[in-house]
Write a protein that holds these residues in place. Structure first.
Motif, mmCIF file in Angstrom:
data_model
loop_
_atom_site.group_PDB
_atom_site.id
_atom_site.type_symbol
_atom_site.label_atom_id
_atom_site.label_comp_id
_atom_site.label_asym_id
_atom_site.label_seq_id
_atom_site.Cartn_x
_atom_site.Cartn_y
_atom_site.Cartn_z
ATOM 1 N N CYS A 80 5.332 -12.060 7.605
ATOM 2 C CA CYS A 80 4.303 -13.007 7.182
ATOM 3 C C CYS A 80 2.962 -12.299 7.001
ATOM 4 N N GLY A 81 2.574 -11.497 7.991
ATOM 5 C CA GLY A 81 1.316 -10.764 7.902
ATOM 6 C C GLY A 81 1.336 -9.707 6.818
ATOM 7 N N ALA A 82 2.466 -9.003 6.664
ATOM 8 C CA ALA A 82 2.566 -7.935 5.663
ATOM 9 C C ALA A 82 2.460 -8.491 4.251
ATOM 10 N N PHE A 132 3.417 -14.951 17.845
ATOM 11 C CA PHE A 132 3.488 -14.861 16.386
ATOM 12 C C PHE A 132 2.178 -14.317 15.809
ATOM 13 N N ALA A 133 1.047 -14.759 16.358
ATOM 14 C CA ALA A 133 -0.245 -14.285 15.859
ATOM 15 C C ALA A 133 -0.379 -12.776 16.042
ATOM 16 N N VAL A 134 0.026 -12.286 17.210
ATOM 17 C CA VAL A 134 -0.061 -10.844 17.473
ATOM 18 C C VAL A 134 0.858 -10.072 16.532
ATOM 19 N N MET A 135 2.106 -10.517 16.385
ATOM 20 C CA MET A 135 3.043 -9.806 15.521
ATOM 21 C C MET A 135 2.628 -9.906 14.052
ATOM 22 N N GLY A 136 2.016 -11.035 13.662
ATOM 23 C CA GLY A 136 1.503 -11.144 12.302
ATOM 24 C C GLY A 136 0.419 -10.123 12.029
ATOM 25 N N SER A 137 -0.470 -9.923 13.004
ATOM 26 C CA SER A 137 -1.520 -8.913 12.846
ATOM 27 C C SER A 137 -0.948 -7.503 12.808
ATOM 28 N N VAL A 138 0.097 -7.252 13.590
ATOM 29 C CA VAL A 138 0.750 -5.937 13.552
ATOM 30 C C VAL A 138 1.301 -5.668 12.146
ATOM 31 N N GLY A 139 1.981 -6.676 11.575
ATOM 32 C CA GLY A 139 2.510 -6.517 10.221
ATOM 33 C C GLY A 139 1.409 -6.369 9.189
ATOM 34 N N GLY A 140 0.332 -7.143 9.333
ATOM 35 C CA GLY A 140 -0.775 -7.053 8.393
ATOM 36 C C GLY A 140 -1.473 -5.712 8.466
ATOM 37 N N LEU A 141 -1.681 -5.211 9.676
ATOM 38 C CA LEU A 141 -2.336 -3.911 9.837
ATOM 39 C C LEU A 141 -1.460 -2.789 9.279
ATOM 40 N N ALA A 142 -0.162 -2.859 9.540
ATOM 41 C CA ALA A 142 0.742 -1.832 9.006
ATOM 42 C C ALA A 142 0.722 -1.829 7.485
ATOM 43 N N MET A 143 0.744 -3.003 6.867
ATOM 44 C CA MET A 143 0.705 -3.061 5.410
ATOM 45 C C MET A 143 -0.635 -2.601 4.866
ATOM 46 N N GLY A 144 -1.707 -2.916 5.581
ATOM 47 C CA GLY A 144 -3.012 -2.442 5.149
ATOM 48 C C GLY A 144 -3.085 -0.928 5.131
ATOM 49 N N ILE A 145 -2.507 -0.285 6.133
ATOM 50 C CA ILE A 145 -2.476 1.181 6.176
ATOM 51 C C ILE A 145 -1.645 1.727 5.020
ATOM 52 N N VAL A 146 -0.494 1.098 4.760
ATOM 53 C CA VAL A 146 0.362 1.529 3.649
ATOM 54 C C VAL A 146 -0.398 1.434 2.330
ATOM 55 N N CYS A 147 -1.102 0.341 2.129
ATOM 56 C CA CYS A 147 -1.836 0.144 0.879
ATOM 57 C C CYS A 147 -2.957 1.156 0.706
ATOM 58 N N ARG A 148 -3.523 1.640 1.795
ATOM 59 C CA ARG A 148 -4.644 2.567 1.721
ATOM 60 C C ARG A 148 -4.217 4.031 1.538
ATOM 61 N N ILE A 149 -3.082 4.398 2.072
ATOM 62 C CA ILE A 149 -2.767 5.836 2.100
ATOM 63 C C ILE A 149 -1.505 6.214 1.334
ATOM 64 N N THR A 150 -0.759 5.239 0.795
ATOM 65 C CA THR A 150 0.463 5.587 0.073
ATOM 66 C C THR A 150 0.449 4.937 -1.306
ATOM 67 N N HIS A 151 1.438 5.283 -2.113
ATOM 68 C CA HIS A 151 1.597 4.712 -3.445
ATOM 69 C C HIS A 151 2.809 3.782 -3.507
ATOM 70 N N TRP A 152 3.304 3.342 -2.349
ATOM 71 C CA TRP A 152 4.530 2.527 -2.344
ATOM 72 C C TRP A 152 4.371 1.219 -1.563
ATOM 73 N N PRO A 153 3.326 0.469 -1.781
ATOM 74 C CA PRO A 153 3.186 -0.787 -1.018
ATOM 75 C C PRO A 153 4.254 -1.808 -1.358
ATOM 76 N N ARG A 154 4.682 -1.809 -2.640
ATOM 77 C CA ARG A 154 5.707 -2.799 -3.022
ATOM 78 C C ARG A 154 7.023 -2.500 -2.316
ATOM 79 N N TYR A 158 9.080 -4.896 0.538
ATOM 80 C CA TYR A 158 10.501 -5.225 0.428
ATOM 81 C C TYR A 158 11.248 -4.819 1.706
ATOM 82 N N SER A 159 10.905 -3.653 2.231
ATOM 83 C CA SER A 159 11.554 -3.188 3.464
ATOM 84 C C SER A 159 11.217 -4.099 4.628
ATOM 85 N N PHE A 160 9.954 -4.512 4.707
ATOM 86 C CA PHE A 160 9.550 -5.456 5.756
ATOM 87 C C PHE A 160 10.390 -6.726 5.694
#
Length: 359
Positions: A80-82, A132-154, A158-160
């Motif tokens: 959900c967060g990701a 759920f709120a904590v795990m949502g933030s974990v997923g959101g933070l992980a996706m935010g890092i992916v979006c900032r440092i990699t070229h494969w957010p999509r 999908y993996s999430f």
């Protein structure tokens, strides 16, 4: 084939570092119009994806895709967060704080959605929201890092999304860990042990005002109506009645009049009618069970110390969290139960004094 970052670079204005010159033909362009409430759509989409996964996780206890599996409790709010952060990043770069708070809103909407379509009960919904709120933030933070440092957010999102589905099919084959816990409370009652003992075994016509302060009852657990000890061919049994036609027996295992009362719980298939509790977290079921309860009476000057001890079993992948919730709920419940017996015993003792005319 262009990836997402190349697409964003193509659309971004180019700054050469040189001053711009204008021509008579230059005209100011009106700002691009955005959809109303555009900021909200990534949050709503994240909640929707999580709701779809909840519908898929509709298996019964011990079955594949049960909502009590760790693969659901941990990874679906993370998805959900990701998804929320991924879709938001597609529009514009977001802040680190966004990666934390937006998933909170998305997971809250997800839980509200499960209530709206009647696939979740209010008890579980309230209890699980913090995790759920904590795990949502974990997923959101992980996706935010992916979006900032990699070229494969999509590919990452999908993996999430696939991870809870894969684990939800595998996890039921693994044994759940058992955890046994207990809580105890003590309260002084200004009444003799005999009065307290009578109140323990003759709790009839319980009024909502006598017990409604308990947190468990405020979040939807049916209110108690009576608890009465009777003699049966198998021995002493305390028969309990709750609202919503809930009923079960407490088999007395230790009986020392005016000193000690202990019982274990016995449930039948109709002890908890459908809708009385959240059906996938049934007391006495695979994931949770009350083991026994005892009351110890200790006479002292001016009255009696009454102590309650309650023990239970948990068998989930998130025992560390569920046990803290139960410590809070059953600890609060024990305190209120003692206050209930204190009020009843002291009222009975006062009535007895007035009836005898004693000073």
């Amino acid at each position: 084939m262009r990836n997402d970052n190349e697409e964003e670079s193509r659309l971004a204005p180019i700054d050469t570092g040189e001053p711009r010159t204008s021509t008579p033909h230059d005209a100011p362009h009106p700002p691009a119009r955005r959809m109303p409430f555009a900021w909200f759509w990534p949050i709503l989409a994240g909640a929707f994806i999580a709701l779809v996964l909840r519908i898929l996780f509709s298996g019964g206890p011990g079955q594949r895709f049960s909502p009590m599996l760790g693969s659901f409790v941990y990874f679906v709010p993370a998805v959900c967060g990701a998804v929320t952060v991924y879709l938001a990043e597609r529009t514009e770069r977001r802040s680190w704080s966004y990666y934390l708070w937006a998933p909170w809103v998305a997971t809250a909407l997800f839980v509200i959605g499960t209530l709206a379509v009647f696939i979740e009960g209010i008890i579980c919904a309230i209890v699980i929201v913090p995790l759920f709120a904590v795990m949502g933030s974990v997923g959101g933070l992980a996706m935010g890092i992916v979006c900032r440092i990699t070229h494969w957010p999509r590919q990452a999102v999908y993996s999430f999304a696939l991870l809870p589905l894969v684990l939800g099919a595998i996890e039921p084959g693994l044994p759940n860990p058992d955890q046994f816990s207990h809580t105890s409370r003590t309260l002084f009652i200004a009444a003799p042990a005999e009065r307290v003992w009578h109140s323990l075994n003759e709790a009839r016509d319980i009024r909502p005002s006598e017990v409604s302060d308990m947190w468990a009852y405020r979040i939807g657990v049916p209110l108690p109506l009576s608890g009465v000890t009777v003699e049966t061919p198998e021995g002493r049994v305390r028969q309990v009645q709750w609202e919503k036609n809930v009923h079960f027996d407490e088999i007395v295992t230790e009986w020392q009049p005016n000193r000690l009362l202990k019982w274990r719980y016995r449930y039948t298939p109709d002890s908890f009618p459908p809708g009385a509790l959240d059906d996938h977290v049934m007391i006495g079921g695979q994931y949770f069970d009350l083991r026994d309860t005892s009351y110890t009476l200790t006479p002292r000057e001016g009255g009696t110390d009454l102590r309650i001890d309650v023990s239970w079993r948990l068998s989930t992948r998130f025992n560390w969290y569920a046990d803290r919730v139960l410590q809070a709920l059953l600890g609060n419940g024990s305190e209120n139960i003692l206050r209930f017996y204190k009020a009843r015993s002291e009222a009975t003792a006062t009535a007895a004094v007035m009836a005898t005319g004693a000073p």
